[in-house]
Design a protein around this motif. Structure first.
Motif, PDB file in Angstrom:
ATOM      1  N   VAL A 185       1.324  -0.960   0.103  1.00 18.01           N
ATOM      2  CA  VAL A 185      -0.144   0.254   0.230  1.00 18.01           C
ATOM      3  C   VAL A 185       1.156   1.021  -0.257  1.00 18.01           C
ATOM      4  CG1 VAL A 185      -1.954  -1.032   1.430  1.00 18.01           C
ATOM      5  CG2 VAL A 185      -0.157   0.011   2.674  1.00 18.01           C
ATOM      6  N   ASP A 186       0.154   2.275  -0.438  1.00 17.77           N
ATOM      7  CA  ASP A 186       1.191   3.952  -0.780  1.00 17.77           C
ATOM      8  C   ASP A 186       0.745   4.898   0.879  1.00 17.77           C
ATOM      9  OD1 ASP A 186       2.096   2.950  -3.147  1.00 17.77           O
ATOM     10  OD2 ASP A 186       0.053   3.201  -4.192  1.00 17.77           O
ATOM     11  N   CYS A 187      -0.291   4.526   0.883  1.00 18.88           N
ATOM     12  CA  CYS A 187      -1.015   4.856   2.420  1.00 18.88           C
ATOM     13  C   CYS A 187      -1.684   4.598   2.781  1.00 18.88           C
ATOM     14  CB  CYS A 187      -1.809   7.169   1.929  1.00 18.88           C
ATOM     15  SG  CYS A 187      -2.690   6.533   0.342  1.00 18.88           S
ATOM     16  N   LEU A 188      -2.458   5.512   4.050  1.00 16.79           N
ATOM     17  CA  LEU A 188      -3.454   4.696   5.261  1.00 16.79           C
ATOM     18  C   LEU A 188      -4.687   6.199   4.930  1.00 16.79           C
ATOM     19  CD1 LEU A 188      -1.429   3.272   8.054  1.00 16.79           C
ATOM     20  CD2 LEU A 188      -2.125   2.476   6.059  1.00 16.79           C
ATOM     21  N   ALA A 189      -6.187   5.340   5.158  1.00 19.23           N
ATOM     22  CA  ALA A 189      -7.431   6.351   4.652  1.00 19.23           C
ATOM     23  C   ALA A 189      -8.290   5.842   5.719  1.00 19.23           C
ATOM     24  CB  ALA A 189      -7.381   6.362   3.658  1.00 19.23           C
ATOM     25  N   GLY A 195     -18.823   9.481   4.090  1.00 19.34           N
ATOM     26  CA  GLY A 195     -18.459   8.665   3.123  1.00 19.34           C
ATOM     27  C   GLY A 195     -17.238   8.237   2.648  1.00 19.34           C
ATOM     28  N   GLU A 196     -16.668   9.459   2.145  1.00 17.81           N
ATOM     29  CA  GLU A 196     -15.979   9.346   1.548  1.00 17.81           C
ATOM     30  C   GLU A 196     -14.391   8.962   2.332  1.00 17.81           C
ATOM     31  OE1 GLU A 196     -15.504   9.548  -2.149  1.00 17.81           O
ATOM     32  OE2 GLU A 196     -17.829   9.534  -2.880  1.00 17.81           O
ATOM     33  N   ALA A 197     -13.250   8.240   1.422  1.00 14.09           N
ATOM     34  CA  ALA A 197     -12.098   7.692   1.785  1.00 14.09           C
ATOM     35  C   ALA A 197     -10.906   9.362   2.075  1.00 14.09           C
ATOM     36  CB  ALA A 197     -11.112   7.011   1.036  1.00 14.09           C
ATOM     37  N   LEU A 198     -10.065   9.047   3.198  1.00 15.27           N
ATOM     38  CA  LEU A 198      -9.603  10.555   3.239  1.00 15.27           C
ATOM     39  C   LEU A 198      -8.138   9.976   3.800  1.00 15.27           C
ATOM     40  CD1 LEU A 198      -9.476  13.525   3.845  1.00 15.27           C
ATOM     41  CD2 LEU A 198      -9.904  13.554   5.759  1.00 15.27           C
ATOM     42  N   PRO A 199      -7.153  10.228   2.645  1.00 14.38           N
ATOM     43  CA  PRO A 199      -5.883   9.498   3.207  1.00 14.38           C
ATOM     44  C   PRO A 199      -5.448  10.726   4.025  1.00 14.38           C
ATOM     45  CG  PRO A 199      -6.525  10.062   0.919  1.00 14.38           C
ATOM     46  CD  PRO A 199      -7.085  10.567   1.240  1.00 14.38           C
TER      47      PRO A 199
END
Length: 371
Positions: A185-189, A195-199
Protein backbone atom coordinates in the motif's frame (compact mmCIF):
# COMPACT_ATOMS: atom_id res chain seq x y z
CA UNK A 1 34.09 -2.43 4.23
CA UNK A 2 34.58 -1.99 7.99
CA UNK A 3 31.41 -2.66 9.97
CA UNK A 4 32.08 0.35 12.18
CA UNK A 5 31.69 2.68 9.18
CA UNK A 6 28.19 1.48 8.27
CA UNK A 7 26.21 3.62 10.78
CA UNK A 8 28.14 6.74 9.82
CA UNK A 9 27.60 6.17 6.12
CA UNK A 10 23.92 5.36 6.65
CA UNK A 11 23.53 8.61 8.56
CA UNK A 12 25.29 10.49 5.77
CA UNK A 13 22.96 8.99 3.15
CA UNK A 14 19.94 9.92 5.29
CA UNK A 15 21.12 13.53 5.54
CA UNK A 16 21.84 13.64 1.79
CA UNK A 17 18.41 12.19 1.00
CA UNK A 18 16.70 14.72 3.27
CA UNK A 19 18.66 17.56 1.67
CA UNK A 20 17.73 16.31 -1.81
CA UNK A 21 14.05 16.15 -0.93
CA UNK A 22 14.15 19.65 0.53
CA UNK A 23 15.93 21.03 -2.53
CA UNK A 24 13.41 19.30 -4.85
CA UNK A 25 10.46 20.80 -2.96
CA UNK A 26 12.06 24.26 -3.03
CA UNK A 27 12.75 23.96 -6.77
CA UNK A 28 9.23 22.74 -7.54
CA UNK A 29 7.72 25.54 -5.45
CA UNK A 30 9.72 28.17 -7.35
CA UNK A 31 8.87 26.55 -10.67
CA UNK A 32 5.19 26.49 -9.79
CA UNK A 33 5.23 30.22 -9.01
CA UNK A 34 7.14 31.07 -12.20
CA UNK A 35 4.96 29.05 -14.58
CA UNK A 36 2.00 30.96 -16.08
CA UNK A 37 -1.44 29.99 -14.77
CA UNK A 38 -2.57 28.64 -18.15
CA UNK A 39 0.40 26.30 -18.30
CA UNK A 40 -0.31 25.03 -14.78
CA UNK A 41 -3.88 24.18 -15.74
CA UNK A 42 -2.61 22.13 -18.67
CA UNK A 43 0.07 20.41 -16.59
CA UNK A 44 -2.28 19.53 -13.72
CA UNK A 45 -4.93 18.21 -16.05
CA UNK A 46 -3.89 14.60 -15.33
CA UNK A 47 -4.33 13.38 -11.73
CA UNK A 48 -2.73 10.29 -10.28
CA UNK A 49 -5.16 7.35 -10.09
CA UNK A 50 -6.09 6.32 -6.54
CA UNK A 51 -7.66 3.13 -5.22
CA UNK A 52 -9.31 2.93 -1.82
CA UNK A 53 -10.27 -0.46 -0.41
CA UNK A 54 -11.98 -1.66 2.73
CA UNK A 55 -13.42 -4.79 4.29
CA UNK A 56 -17.11 -5.19 3.54
CA UNK A 57 -18.46 -8.29 5.26
CA UNK A 58 -17.00 -11.32 3.53
CA UNK A 59 -15.58 -9.26 0.69
CA UNK A 60 -13.19 -6.40 -0.07
CA UNK A 61 -14.53 -3.39 -1.95
CA UNK A 62 -12.07 -1.57 -4.25
CA UNK A 63 -12.91 1.86 -5.63
CA UNK A 64 -10.76 3.44 -8.37
CA UNK A 65 -10.68 7.14 -9.23
CA UNK A 66 -8.80 8.01 -12.41
CA UNK A 67 -8.98 10.30 -15.42
CA UNK A 68 -11.06 7.75 -17.33
CA UNK A 69 -13.76 7.74 -14.64
CA UNK A 70 -14.59 5.87 -11.42
CA UNK A 71 -14.69 2.10 -11.18
CA UNK A 72 -15.55 -0.28 -8.35
CA UNK A 73 -15.30 -4.00 -7.70
CA UNK A 74 -16.04 -6.31 -4.77
CA UNK A 75 -13.74 -9.31 -4.40
CA UNK A 76 -14.34 -12.12 -1.88
CA UNK A 77 -11.88 -12.08 1.01
CA UNK A 78 -10.78 -15.63 0.21
CA UNK A 79 -9.68 -14.55 -3.29
CA UNK A 80 -8.31 -11.11 -2.49
CA UNK A 81 -4.56 -10.45 -2.45
CA UNK A 82 -1.97 -8.20 -4.10
CA UNK A 83 -2.00 -10.30 -7.27
CA UNK A 84 -5.79 -10.05 -7.63
CA UNK A 85 -5.54 -6.29 -7.13
CA UNK A 86 -2.92 -5.92 -9.89
CA UNK A 87 -5.02 -8.06 -12.21
CA UNK A 88 -7.94 -5.69 -11.71
CA UNK A 89 -5.60 -2.71 -12.34
CA UNK A 90 -4.64 -4.23 -15.69
CA UNK A 91 -8.28 -4.58 -16.65
CA UNK A 92 -8.89 -0.92 -15.80
CA UNK A 93 -5.93 0.28 -17.91
CA UNK A 94 -3.74 1.44 -15.01
CA UNK A 95 -0.53 0.11 -13.46
CA UNK A 96 0.33 -0.64 -9.87
CA UNK A 97 3.38 1.65 -10.01
CA UNK A 98 1.27 4.56 -11.25
CA UNK A 99 -1.58 4.16 -8.74
CA UNK A 100 -1.92 5.07 -5.07
CA UNK A 101 -3.38 2.23 -2.98
CA UNK A 102 -5.06 3.43 0.24
CA UNK A 103 -6.74 0.91 2.56
CA UNK A 104 -9.40 2.42 4.81
CA UNK A 105 -8.56 1.90 8.51
CA UNK A 106 -10.95 2.36 11.41
CA UNK A 107 -10.74 5.61 13.39
CA UNK A 108 -10.53 3.59 16.57
CA UNK A 109 -7.02 2.35 15.70
CA UNK A 110 -5.60 5.89 15.57
CA UNK A 111 -4.40 8.17 18.33
CA UNK A 112 -5.49 11.73 17.41
CA UNK A 113 -4.01 15.01 18.55
CA UNK A 114 -5.21 18.50 17.65
CA UNK A 115 -2.53 21.01 16.69
CA UNK A 116 -2.39 24.69 15.79
CA UNK A 117 0.58 25.22 13.52
CA UNK A 118 1.76 28.67 12.36
CA UNK A 119 1.76 28.95 8.59
CA UNK A 120 5.45 29.95 8.64
CA UNK A 121 6.31 26.62 10.33
CA UNK A 122 4.55 24.37 7.79
CA UNK A 123 7.83 23.65 5.97
CA UNK A 124 9.37 22.34 9.21
CA UNK A 125 6.26 20.40 10.25
CA UNK A 126 7.79 16.87 9.96
CA UNK A 127 10.58 17.73 12.41
CA UNK A 128 8.13 19.48 14.73
CA UNK A 129 5.90 16.40 14.81
CA UNK A 130 8.84 14.10 15.54
CA UNK A 131 9.98 16.26 18.45
CA UNK A 132 6.39 16.46 19.73
CA UNK A 133 6.06 12.67 19.68
CA UNK A 134 9.33 12.12 21.54
CA UNK A 135 8.58 14.71 24.22
CA UNK A 136 4.79 14.53 24.69
CA UNK A 137 3.69 10.99 23.82
CA UNK A 138 4.66 7.53 25.06
CA UNK A 139 5.36 6.32 21.51
CA UNK A 140 8.69 5.57 19.88
CA UNK A 141 9.17 6.77 16.30
CA UNK A 142 10.28 3.31 15.20
CA UNK A 143 6.99 1.76 16.41
CA UNK A 144 4.48 4.07 14.72
CA UNK A 145 3.44 5.81 11.55
CA UNK A 146 2.19 9.36 11.82
CA UNK A 147 1.24 12.44 9.78
CA UNK A 148 -0.74 15.65 10.11
CA UNK A 149 -3.65 16.88 7.97
CA UNK A 150 -5.37 20.27 7.94
CA UNK A 151 -8.89 20.24 9.40
CA UNK A 152 -9.90 23.85 8.86
CA UNK A 153 -9.12 27.15 7.19
CA UNK A 154 -6.20 29.32 8.14
CA UNK A 155 -7.04 32.00 10.69
CA UNK A 156 -4.61 34.65 11.89
CA UNK A 157 -1.65 32.92 10.33
CA UNK A 158 -2.41 29.65 12.18
CA UNK A 159 -3.56 26.41 10.52
CA UNK A 160 -5.63 23.95 12.62
CA UNK A 161 -4.40 20.40 12.04
CA UNK A 162 -5.02 16.88 13.26
CA UNK A 163 -2.04 14.67 14.08
CA UNK A 164 -2.75 11.02 13.17
CA UNK A 165 -0.68 8.40 15.01
CA UNK A 166 -1.04 4.64 14.64
CA UNK A 167 1.06 1.72 15.82
CA UNK A 168 2.64 -0.35 13.10
CA UNK A 169 1.52 -3.66 14.55
CA UNK A 170 -2.10 -2.48 14.37
CA UNK A 171 -1.66 -1.58 10.72
CA UNK A 172 -0.11 -4.94 9.91
CA UNK A 173 -2.97 -6.74 11.66
CA UNK A 174 -5.59 -4.72 9.78
CA UNK A 175 -3.85 -5.27 6.43
CA UNK A 176 -3.43 -9.00 7.07
CA UNK A 177 -7.22 -9.29 7.20
CA UNK A 178 -7.19 -7.99 3.60
CA UNK A 179 -4.36 -10.29 2.52
CA UNK A 180 -1.93 -7.35 2.19
CA UNK A 181 1.16 -6.00 3.90
CA UNK A 182 2.47 -2.46 4.40
CA UNK A 183 4.68 -2.93 1.33
CA UNK A 184 1.57 -3.39 -0.84
CA UNK A 185 0.00 0.00 0.00
CA UNK A 186 1.00 3.63 -0.46
CA UNK A 187 -0.97 5.35 2.29
CA UNK A 188 -3.58 4.85 5.02
CA UNK A 189 -7.05 6.38 4.84
CA UNK A 190 -10.06 6.80 7.10
CA UNK A 191 -13.73 7.17 6.26
CA UNK A 192 -14.80 10.81 6.22
CA UNK A 193 -18.10 12.26 7.43
CA UNK A 194 -19.48 12.09 3.87
CA UNK A 195 -18.45 8.44 3.45
CA UNK A 196 -15.51 9.25 1.20
CA UNK A 197 -12.07 7.90 2.04
CA UNK A 198 -9.64 10.52 3.35
CA UNK A 199 -5.89 9.70 3.10
CA UNK A 200 -4.19 10.62 6.36
CA UNK A 201 -0.77 8.91 6.42
CA UNK A 202 1.36 8.53 3.31
CA UNK A 203 4.17 5.95 3.21
CA UNK A 204 5.77 6.84 -0.12
CA UNK A 205 6.01 10.58 0.41
CA UNK A 206 8.36 11.26 -2.49
CA UNK A 207 6.09 9.72 -5.10
CA UNK A 208 2.94 11.16 -3.55
CA UNK A 209 4.31 14.69 -3.30
CA UNK A 210 5.33 14.80 -6.95
CA UNK A 211 2.23 16.03 -8.83
CA UNK A 212 1.54 15.12 -12.43
CA UNK A 213 2.58 18.56 -13.65
CA UNK A 214 5.95 18.16 -11.92
CA UNK A 215 6.54 14.85 -13.65
CA UNK A 216 5.68 16.45 -16.98
CA UNK A 217 8.02 19.34 -16.24
CA UNK A 218 10.86 16.94 -15.43
CA UNK A 219 10.24 15.02 -18.64
CA UNK A 220 10.21 18.22 -20.69
CA UNK A 221 13.44 19.37 -19.07
CA UNK A 222 15.06 16.00 -19.71
CA UNK A 223 13.97 16.09 -23.35
CA UNK A 224 15.27 19.65 -23.68
CA UNK A 225 18.62 18.69 -22.16
CA UNK A 226 18.91 15.72 -24.53
CA UNK A 227 18.07 17.93 -27.51
CA UNK A 228 20.66 20.49 -26.39
CA UNK A 229 23.34 17.79 -26.11
CA UNK A 230 22.52 16.41 -29.56
CA UNK A 231 22.55 19.92 -31.03
CA UNK A 232 25.91 20.63 -29.39
CA UNK A 233 27.40 17.40 -30.74
CA UNK A 234 26.08 18.19 -34.21
CA UNK A 235 27.54 21.70 -34.10
CA UNK A 236 30.88 20.32 -32.86
CA UNK A 237 31.04 17.75 -35.66
CA UNK A 238 30.14 20.39 -38.25
CA UNK A 239 32.84 22.71 -36.92
CA UNK A 240 35.45 19.94 -36.95
CA UNK A 241 34.47 19.01 -40.51
CA UNK A 242 34.84 22.66 -41.56
CA UNK A 243 38.30 22.87 -39.98
CA UNK A 244 39.33 19.62 -41.67
CA UNK A 245 38.13 20.91 -45.07
CA UNK A 246 40.06 24.15 -44.58
CA UNK A 247 43.22 22.23 -43.73
CA UNK A 248 42.82 19.99 -46.77
CA UNK A 249 42.40 23.06 -48.99
CA UNK A 250 45.48 24.73 -47.48
CA UNK A 251 47.58 21.59 -47.93
CA UNK A 252 46.46 21.27 -51.55
CA UNK A 253 47.46 24.89 -52.20
CA UNK A 254 50.87 24.35 -50.59
CA UNK A 255 51.46 21.25 -52.68
CA UNK A 256 50.47 23.12 -55.83
CA UNK A 257 52.75 26.05 -54.97
CA UNK A 258 55.65 23.70 -54.30
CA UNK A 259 55.02 21.90 -57.57
CA UNK A 260 54.91 25.16 -59.51
CA UNK A 261 58.15 26.38 -57.88
CA UNK A 262 60.26 23.40 -58.91
CA UNK A 263 62.55 23.50 -61.92
CA UNK A 264 61.91 21.65 -65.13
CA UNK A 265 63.91 18.54 -64.16
CA UNK A 266 62.07 15.27 -64.21
CA UNK A 267 61.69 13.50 -60.81
CA UNK A 268 64.41 10.90 -61.50
CA UNK A 269 67.00 13.54 -62.49
CA UNK A 270 66.09 15.71 -59.50
CA UNK A 271 66.48 12.78 -57.10
CA UNK A 272 69.86 11.87 -58.65
CA UNK A 273 71.09 15.45 -58.35
CA UNK A 274 69.98 15.70 -54.72
CA UNK A 275 71.73 12.43 -53.94
CA UNK A 276 74.92 13.64 -55.65
CA UNK A 277 75.06 16.82 -53.58
CA UNK A 278 77.32 16.99 -50.53
CA UNK A 279 75.28 17.61 -47.38
CA UNK A 280 76.14 19.69 -44.33
CA UNK A 281 76.74 16.63 -42.19
CA UNK A 282 79.15 15.21 -44.80
CA UNK A 283 81.08 18.50 -44.81
CA UNK A 284 81.37 18.51 -41.01
CA UNK A 285 82.43 14.87 -40.98
CA UNK A 286 85.17 15.47 -43.57
CA UNK A 287 86.47 18.62 -41.82
CA UNK A 288 86.66 16.83 -38.48
CA UNK A 289 88.68 14.08 -40.21
CA UNK A 290 91.24 16.19 -42.09
CA UNK A 291 91.81 19.22 -39.84
CA UNK A 292 94.71 18.81 -37.39
CA UNK A 293 94.18 18.84 -33.65
CA UNK A 294 95.87 22.26 -33.22
CA UNK A 295 93.14 23.85 -35.39
CA UNK A 296 89.65 24.89 -34.26
CA UNK A 297 86.93 26.82 -36.05
CA UNK A 298 85.01 29.87 -34.91
CA UNK A 299 82.72 30.19 -37.95
CA UNK A 300 81.59 27.93 -40.79
CA UNK A 301 79.42 29.07 -43.69
CA UNK A 302 78.06 26.93 -46.54
CA UNK A 303 76.34 28.74 -49.40
CA UNK A 304 75.96 28.01 -53.13
CA UNK A 305 78.46 25.13 -53.00
CA UNK A 306 81.14 27.27 -51.29
CA UNK A 307 82.39 26.72 -47.75
CA UNK A 308 83.97 29.57 -45.78
CA UNK A 309 85.95 28.80 -42.62
CA UNK A 310 87.35 31.07 -39.91
CA UNK A 311 89.31 30.06 -36.86
CA UNK A 312 92.72 29.59 -35.22
CA UNK A 313 95.53 27.18 -36.13
CA UNK A 314 99.21 26.58 -35.33
CA UNK A 315 99.86 26.07 -39.07
CA UNK A 316 97.27 28.18 -40.89
CA UNK A 317 99.27 28.20 -44.16
CA UNK A 318 99.24 24.40 -44.32
CA UNK A 319 95.44 24.20 -44.13
CA UNK A 320 95.08 25.15 -47.83
CA UNK A 321 97.09 22.12 -48.90
CA UNK A 322 95.27 19.78 -46.46
CA UNK A 323 91.83 20.85 -47.70
CA UNK A 324 92.77 20.57 -51.38
CA UNK A 325 93.84 16.95 -50.81
CA UNK A 326 90.29 16.01 -49.69
CA UNK A 327 88.14 14.18 -52.29
CA UNK A 328 85.15 16.37 -51.30
CA UNK A 329 86.79 19.80 -51.48
CA UNK A 330 88.66 21.80 -54.12
CA UNK A 331 89.99 25.31 -54.79
CA UNK A 332 90.96 26.19 -51.24
CA UNK A 333 92.26 29.77 -50.90
CA UNK A 334 92.91 32.20 -48.07
CA UNK A 335 90.34 35.02 -48.07
CA UNK A 336 92.28 37.27 -45.68
CA UNK A 337 95.76 37.62 -44.30
CA UNK A 338 96.95 35.29 -41.55
CA UNK A 339 97.35 37.27 -38.32
CA UNK A 340 98.89 36.05 -35.06
CA UNK A 341 96.67 36.11 -31.96
CA UNK A 342 98.44 36.77 -28.64
CA UNK A 343 95.63 35.38 -26.51
CA UNK A 344 95.28 32.11 -28.37
CA UNK A 345 99.00 31.95 -29.31
CA UNK A 346 97.91 30.78 -32.74
CA UNK A 347 97.30 32.28 -36.17
CA UNK A 348 93.90 33.61 -37.07
CA UNK A 349 92.84 32.56 -40.54
CA UNK A 350 89.94 32.77 -42.96
CA UNK A 351 89.72 30.59 -46.08
CA UNK A 352 87.19 29.34 -48.63
CA UNK A 353 86.84 26.29 -50.88
CA UNK A 354 84.37 24.61 -53.19
CA UNK A 355 82.38 21.41 -52.78
CA UNK A 356 83.04 18.93 -55.56
CA UNK A 357 79.88 18.30 -57.65
CA UNK A 358 77.84 20.93 -55.78
CA UNK A 359 74.92 22.74 -57.51
CA UNK A 360 74.59 26.48 -57.34
CA UNK A 361 71.88 28.49 -55.61
CA UNK A 362 71.63 26.16 -52.61
CA UNK A 363 70.26 27.51 -49.33
CA UNK A 364 72.94 28.79 -46.97
CA UNK A 365 73.88 26.85 -43.86
CA UNK A 366 75.88 28.68 -41.22
CA UNK A 367 77.22 27.64 -37.85
CA UNK A 368 79.50 29.12 -35.24
CA UNK A 369 81.93 27.42 -32.92
CA UNK A 370 82.86 29.45 -29.89
CA UNK A 371 86.61 29.68 -29.29
Amino acid sequence: MPVANLPARAGGLHVLNAWGQGFAQWWLSGLRDAVPAGWRVWAEGETRPQVTLWRDGDGVTCRLKSGSGPAEIRIPVSHFNAGALEQWFTGQGVTREGTNVAPVISHELFFLRELSVPKAAIAALPKILEQDIVRRTPFQLSDIWHAATAVGEEAGGVVPMCHWIIRRDRVEAALSELGLTSGDVDCLAVAGADGEALPVITFRTVRDEDPAWALRAVRLLAAGALAAVLLGLTAFEWRQASVADALETALAEVRQSAQNGRDGMDPAARLFAMKAETGVLAVWDELSRILPDHTFLTETRIADGTVTLSGFSADAAGLVRIIDQSPLFSGATLTSAITPDANERKDRFSLAFKLRGARSARPAARSRTAP
